[in-house]
Design a protein around this motif. Structure first.
Motif, PDB file in Angstrom:
ATOM      1  N   MET A   1       0.570  -0.840  -0.109  1.00  0.00           N
ATOM      2  CA  MET A   1      -0.220  -0.430   0.246  1.00  0.00           C
ATOM      3  C   MET A   1       1.089   1.566   0.023  1.00  0.00           C
ATOM      4  N   LEU A   2       0.239   2.295  -0.993  1.00  0.00           N
ATOM      5  CA  LEU A   2       1.105   3.498  -0.870  1.00  0.00           C
ATOM      6  C   LEU A   2       1.250   3.987   0.314  1.00  0.00           C
ATOM      7  N   LYS A   3       2.063   4.867   0.504  1.00  0.00           N
ATOM      8  CA  LYS A   3       1.646   6.520   1.872  1.00  0.00           C
ATOM      9  C   LYS A   3       1.656   7.487   0.593  1.00  0.00           C
ATOM     10  N   ARG A   4       0.372   7.933   1.878  1.00  0.00           N
ATOM     11  CA  ARG A   4       0.056   9.479   1.110  1.00  0.00           C
ATOM     12  C   ARG A   4       0.758  10.255   1.271  1.00  0.00           C
ATOM     13  N   LYS A   5       1.107  11.445   0.221  1.00  0.00           N
ATOM     14  CA  LYS A   5       2.178  12.921   0.140  1.00  0.00           C
ATOM     15  C   LYS A   5       1.173  13.075   1.948  1.00  0.00           C
ATOM     16  N   LYS A   6       1.345  14.688   2.364  1.00  0.00           N
ATOM     17  CA  LYS A   6       1.470  14.357   3.377  1.00  0.00           C
ATOM     18  C   LYS A   6       0.167  15.670   2.568  1.00  0.00           C
ATOM     19  N   GLN A   7      -1.420  16.623   2.627  1.00  0.00           N
ATOM     20  CA  GLN A   7      -1.775  17.247   1.911  1.00  0.00           C
ATOM     21  C   GLN A   7      -1.863  18.454   2.547  1.00  0.00           C
ATOM     22  N   PHE A   8      -1.077  18.872   3.965  1.00  0.00           N
ATOM     23  CA  PHE A   8      -1.625  19.697   4.457  1.00  0.00           C
ATOM     24  C   PHE A   8      -0.935  20.171   6.362  1.00  0.00           C
ATOM     25  N   SER A   9      -0.378  20.850   6.503  1.00  0.00           N
ATOM     26  CA  SER A   9      -0.217  20.889   7.726  1.00  0.00           C
ATOM     27  C   SER A   9      -0.488  21.628   8.811  1.00  0.00           C
ATOM     28  N   ARG A  10      -0.784  22.072   9.621  1.00  0.00           N
ATOM     29  CA  ARG A  10      -1.587  22.092  10.979  1.00  0.00           C
ATOM     30  C   ARG A  10      -0.681  23.393  10.993  1.00  0.00           C
ATOM     31  N   PRO A  11      -1.103  24.193  11.787  1.00  0.00           N
ATOM     32  CA  PRO A  11      -0.839  25.782  12.402  1.00  0.00           C
ATOM     33  C   PRO A  11      -0.256  25.673  13.225  1.00  0.00           C
ATOM     34  N   LYS A  12       1.518  25.763  13.500  1.00  0.00           N
ATOM     35  CA  LYS A  12       2.402  26.166  14.518  1.00  0.00           C
ATOM     36  C   LYS A  12       1.850  26.204  15.851  1.00  0.00           C
ATOM     37  N   LYS A  13       1.312  27.890  15.973  1.00  0.00           N
ATOM     38  CA  LYS A  13       0.446  28.340  16.806  1.00  0.00           C
ATOM     39  C   LYS A  13      -0.903  28.341  16.862  1.00  0.00           C
ATOM     40  N   PRO A  14      -1.335  27.015  17.203  1.00  0.00           N
ATOM     41  CA  PRO A  14      -3.131  25.951  17.728  1.00  0.00           C
ATOM     42  C   PRO A  14      -3.993  27.587  17.611  1.00  0.00           C
ATOM     43  N   TRP A  15      -3.406  28.522  19.184  1.00  0.00           N
ATOM     44  CA  TRP A  15      -4.288  29.370  19.638  1.00  0.00           C
ATOM     45  C   TRP A  15      -4.220  30.277  19.314  1.00  0.00           C
ATOM     46  N   GLN A  16      -3.563  30.729  18.260  1.00  0.00           N
ATOM     47  CA  GLN A  16      -3.409  32.362  18.073  1.00  0.00           C
ATOM     48  C   GLN A  16      -4.638  32.954  17.759  1.00  0.00           C
ATOM     49  N   THR A  41      -5.558  24.234   0.898  1.00  0.00           N
ATOM     50  CA  THR A  41      -5.134  25.180   0.072  1.00  0.00           C
ATOM     51  C   THR A  41      -3.975  26.262  -0.106  1.00  0.00           C
ATOM     52  N   ALA A  42      -3.856  26.997   1.698  1.00  0.00           N
ATOM     53  CA  ALA A  42      -2.410  27.425   1.912  1.00  0.00           C
ATOM     54  C   ALA A  42      -1.505  26.394   2.062  1.00  0.00           C
ATOM     55  N   GLU A  43      -1.537  24.586   1.773  1.00  0.00           N
ATOM     56  CA  GLU A  43       0.066  23.990   1.570  1.00  0.00           C
ATOM     57  C   GLU A  43       0.198  23.896  -0.085  1.00  0.00           C
ATOM     58  N   LEU A  44      -0.835  24.137  -0.811  1.00  0.00           N
ATOM     59  CA  LEU A  44      -0.536  24.307  -2.506  1.00  0.00           C
ATOM     60  C   LEU A  44      -0.638  26.171  -2.961  1.00  0.00           C
ATOM     61  N   LEU A  45      -0.598  26.810  -2.221  1.00  0.00           N
ATOM     62  CA  LEU A  45       0.156  28.316  -2.647  1.00  0.00           C
ATOM     63  C   LEU A  45       1.149  28.406  -1.796  1.00  0.00           C
ATOM     64  N   LYS A  46       2.060  27.784  -0.997  1.00  0.00           N
ATOM     65  CA  LYS A  46       2.965  27.351  -0.333  1.00  0.00           C
ATOM     66  C   LYS A  46       3.757  26.808  -1.177  1.00  0.00           C
ATOM     67  N   ASN A  47       3.718  25.817  -1.851  1.00  0.00           N
ATOM     68  CA  ASN A  47       4.211  24.645  -2.621  1.00  0.00           C
ATOM     69  C   ASN A  47       4.404  25.654  -4.026  1.00  0.00           C
ATOM     70  N   TRP A  48       3.529  26.486  -5.083  1.00  0.00           N
ATOM     71  CA  TRP A  48       4.584  27.135  -5.548  1.00  0.00           C
ATOM     72  C   TRP A  48       4.733  28.555  -5.322  1.00  0.00           C
ATOM     73  N   ARG A  49       4.751  29.112  -4.007  1.00  0.00           N
ATOM     74  CA  ARG A  49       5.801  30.091  -4.231  1.00  0.00           C
ATOM     75  C   ARG A  49       6.984  29.027  -3.512  1.00  0.00           C
ATOM     76  N   GLU A  50       7.187  28.495  -2.982  1.00  0.00           N
ATOM     77  CA  GLU A  50       8.728  27.572  -2.880  1.00  0.00           C
ATOM     78  C   GLU A  50       9.336  27.269  -3.949  1.00  0.00           C
ATOM     79  N   LEU A  51       8.854  27.059  -4.927  1.00  0.00           N
ATOM     80  CA  LEU A  51       8.879  27.114  -6.571  1.00  0.00           C
ATOM     81  C   LEU A  51       9.231  27.933  -7.356  1.00  0.00           C
ATOM     82  N   ALA A  52       8.719  29.192  -6.476  1.00  0.00           N
ATOM     83  CA  ALA A  52       8.580  30.165  -7.711  1.00  0.00           C
ATOM     84  C   ALA A  52       9.907  30.557  -6.849  1.00  0.00           C
ATOM     85  N   LYS A  53      10.661  30.707  -5.403  1.00  0.00           N
ATOM     86  CA  LYS A  53      11.514  31.046  -4.790  1.00  0.00           C
ATOM     87  C   LYS A  53      13.097  30.257  -5.358  1.00  0.00           C
TER      88      LYS A  53
END
Length: 193
Positions: A1-16, A41-53
C-alpha cells in the motif's frame, strides 16, 4: 500500500486568536466545511511560492524555462494574468486561489443561493465541468472550463424570504378563489328559485 503525501500542515501556534478569526471569516465567506480545506489550499499556495523561489535562484535559460512552466500552469487556472512574472507568484494570497474553486464559482455564477448550497449541488453530483460530473467542491476550475448543471436538473433558487412571500400570495389567491366560488354558488341558487 502506498503512503499518501501529506496534503496540509497544521498551524504551528494553534491558539493564535488573529489567525483563528481570519480562518473563520474565510471559511464562512467561501462555505468551507472545515479548516482542513483552508489549510490544504494554504499548502498548495506554499508549494507554488517555494517553486517560484527555487526558480528565482536558477541561472539564465533554465530559470526562464522553469518560470514559464509555472506561470503557464497558474495562467491556465486564471490565478495570475497573462503578463505576470515570478514576483506575482510570490505575491499571491489565499483568497486568489479560493476564488477559483468550483464551489465558489458555482455560487458566484448565481447557480446557487449560498456557498453551502453550491457545495451541496456539487457533492450530490448535480454539477458538470465540461460535461463531466465533478463531486469535489475544492476542484480548481480552469479559465476554459464550462460549468453547468446535469441535464434535467433545475434547482428552485428562491430565497427563504421570497418563499414566504410566495406562500402568502398563494394563500391570498386561494382565499379569493373560494370567495368567488361561494358567490357563484349563491347566484346559481337564486337563479334556480
Amino acid at each position: 500500500m502506498l503512503k499518501r503525501k501529506k496534503q496540509f500542515s497544521r498551524p504551528k501556534k494553534p491558539w493564535q486568536l488573529s489567525r483563528i478569526k481570519e480562518e473563520n471569516q474565510l471559511a464562512k465567506e467561501y462555505g468551507l466545511r472545515n479548516k482542513k480545506e483552508l489549510w490544504r489550499t494554504a499548502e498548495l499556495l506554499k508549494n507554488w511560492r517555494e517553486l517560484a523561489k527555487q526558480t528565482v535562484s536558477l541561472a539564465g535559460e533554465e530559470q526562464a524555462r522553469e518560470s514559464k512552466i509555472l506561470l503557464t500552469k497558474l495562467q491556465k487556472y486564471g490565478i495570475v494574468s497573462a503578463e505576470a512574472d515570478i514576483d506575482d507568484v510570490l505575491a499571491l494570497d489565499l483568497k486568489r486561489i479560493l476564488e477559483k474553486r468550483l464551489q465558489t464559482l458555482v455560487y458566484k455564477n448565481s447557480m446557487a443561493l449560498t456557498p453551502k448550497q453550491a457545495r451541496q449541488f456539487i457533492t450530490h453530483n448535480k454539477v458538470t465541468v465540461n460535461g463531466e460530473k465533478v463531486s469535489s467542491p475544492a476542484y480548481l476550475v480552469k479559465t476554459s472550463d464550462k460549468i453547468a448543471f446535469i441535464h434535467g436538473f433545475k434547482p428552485n433558487l428562491v430565497s427563504p424570504a421570497k418563499a414566504q412571500e410566495l406562500k402568502a400570495d398563494l394563500a391570498e389567491a386561494r382565499k379569493v378563489k373560494a370567495e368567488m366560488k361561494e358567490k357563484a354558488e349563491v347566484a346559481v341558487r337564486e337563479v334556480a328559485k
